[in-house]
Write an enzyme that holds these catalytic residues in place. Structure first.
Site, short mmCIF file in Angstrom:
data_model
loop_
_atom_site.label_atom_id
_atom_site.label_comp_id
_atom_site.label_asym_id
_atom_site.label_seq_id
_atom_site.Cartn_x
_atom_site.Cartn_y
_atom_site.Cartn_z
CG HIS A 136 -2.12 0.88 1.10
ND1 HIS A 136 -2.19 1.95 0.23
CD2 HIS A 136 -3.31 0.88 1.77
CE1 HIS A 136 -3.37 2.55 0.36
NE2 HIS A 136 -4.06 1.92 1.28
CG ASN A 146 -12.32 -9.28 -21.40
OD1 ASN A 146 -11.64 -10.30 -21.59
ND2 ASN A 146 -13.37 -8.99 -22.15
#
Length: 458
Positions: free
Chosen positions: A151, A392
């Protein structure tokens, strides 16, 4: 539905480096990066049907190599500089890549209990570097792609930018958002401007109790729920009653959650609610474009900035009063404590405040607990920009995607995200103490419903 764990066996491990030779360089942390402790964030995507497994893995690996050439910090390592501050060594160490197999069907994975089904099984543990990726084949022909990242290097906006580009590369598409690593965009002012308001929002780590002190360490538990669009709309309507200006769906949800947490009869008179605010839109106002040709303007926008651009304002209120208040008044309170952070001056001031503390590290105050009697606290981070539909790789968009952030502290964490398959519905990742989960499942059960395969239509 009972808990159904996942047993994933590792087929192959490798290290994926950037496709192009990347020259070693040092990338300093911005002052906003320095507010993040060394914690890892997980994210995963589930696909019911994909290509033959070997093809899947080849596509994911090859496109990852190319994506790392653009997002080279993910292929580096975090090291300490001479001041003891973290710094990014962009040395193309590469990303740990795990190819795994789980002898089960997607519909039998209990996503409602991600601590059992996802943690360390479908979302990998990051041991080295900045990013780790795992691709898990399922016996139904489905696939799960899980990532864990540091992070300190990236916020959700940055990882979303990377994931989208990675999928675009896999499909040989033009990349829609190229990253910018211009740390000068977040430079402090000269001289830095001191604003004591940040003393109430952030705290030097040196003032916190040492690890292993007598503070109770009650484990937080992860769950994933869904909210139907009609229930989100109902919350929004109720939070905008009595002539009040219309509140956003997110503010309405935060107010609803705050009222639920206030129902906890645990001896705490007050409770805190924090909200993660992204500063990119706020800081875009002051980028000087006068001397930049129009063709280059886009690359200087904060919308391309890769790193952390976050602040976490919070509100504190009496629990008894919160319980009695109508949702509209609680929504007003949320709006009131978030509003000051929605400005360029807030983020410039926070950058300056960190500069005046350096090299002593600091952290958001709501994430800390100084003593056992401190208020209970929950932070909400909006995942509405989570680009599930875009991830995708050539075999179709995911059937499900979620963040997974069991960060290990004592402050609760909640992230609502869009449902890729049911427009308007939300998926909500929740990481809370058991007593707060019990309230969510009783007081909030008409809105927050446990995630099931039948709802997901697996």
């Amino acid at each position: 539905m009972g808990s159904c764990g996942v047993l994933a066996s590792v087929k192959h491990k490798s290290i994926i480096a950037a496709a192009l030779p990347v020259q070693d360089q040092w990338l300093p942390m911005s002052n906003l990066d320095l507010l993040l402790p060394p914690i890892d964030v997980g994210v995963f995507f589930c696909y019911k049907k994909a290509m033959p497994f070997d093809e899947n893995v080849t596509i994911v690996k090859k496109s990852l190599e190319q994506a790392l050439a653009l997002f080279y910090p993910f292929a580096g390592e975090v090291v300490q500089n001479i001041l003891g501050e973290p710094e990014l060594l962009c040395n193309n160490r590469g990303v740990d890549f795990i190819h795994a197999y789980a002898d089960m069907e997607l519909k039998n994975i209990d996503l409602y209990h991600p601590d059992d089904s996802v943690e360390r099984k479908l979302v990998p543990v990051k041991k080295q570097g900045v990013l780790t990726v795992q691709v898990t084949e399922l016996n139904c022909g489905g696939l799960v792609i899980g990532c864990t990242f540091d992070h300190r290097i990236a916020d959700a906006y940055s990882i979303n930018m990377f994931l989208t580009a990675w999928a675009e590369i896999a499909q040989s598409k033009q990349i829609s958002c190229l990253p910018s690593f211009r740390r000068s965009m977040l430079n402090p002012r000269h001289p830095p401007v001191m604003n004591t308001i940040f003393d109430t929002l952030y705290v030097p780590i040196s003032t916190l109790p040492p690890p292993g002190s007598n503070l109770p360490a009650n484990p937080l538990i992860s769950r994933i729920y869904y909210i139907e669009s009609k229930d989100i709309n109902h919350l929004q309507s109720n939070s905008s009653l009595n002539g009040n200006p219309k509140k956003s769906k997110l503010v309405s949800f935060i107010a609803f959650l705050w009222k639920i947490i206030a129902e906890c009869n645990d001896g705490h008179d007050t409770c805190k609610m924090g909200v993660v605010v992204d500063g990119r839109e706020r800081l875009d106002n002051k980028i000087n474009l006068d001397k930049i040709s129009l063709s280059n303007t886009k690359s200087f926008s904060m919308q391309n900035y890769f790193g952390n651009v976050l602040s976490i304002p919070y509100g504190k209120a009496n629990s008894s009063a919160l319980k009695k208040m109508p949702l509209s008044l609680v929504a007003d309170m949320v709006h009131e404590f978030v509003c000051p952070a929605l400005s360029e001056e807030h983020f410039r001031g926070l950058i300056d405040w960190v500069e005046l503390q350096r090299p002593a590290p600091a952290v958001a105050k709501i994430y800390t607990k100084m003593k056992e009697t401190d208020d209970e606290a929950v932070v909400v981070s909006s995942g509405q920009r989570f680009p599930v539909e875009s991830i995708n790789f050539g075999w179709g968009k995911p059937d499900f995607g979620s963040y997974h952030f069991p960060w290990g502290g004592q402050t609760g964490y909640v992230m609502p995200m869009p449902n890729v398959r049911k427009k308007g519905d939300w998926i909500v990742y929740v990481h809370l103490l058991q007593k707060h989960l019990d309230l969510v499942e009783t007081k909030g059960s008409k809105v927050l419903k446990p995630l099931t395969p039948s709802y997901l239509e697996f």
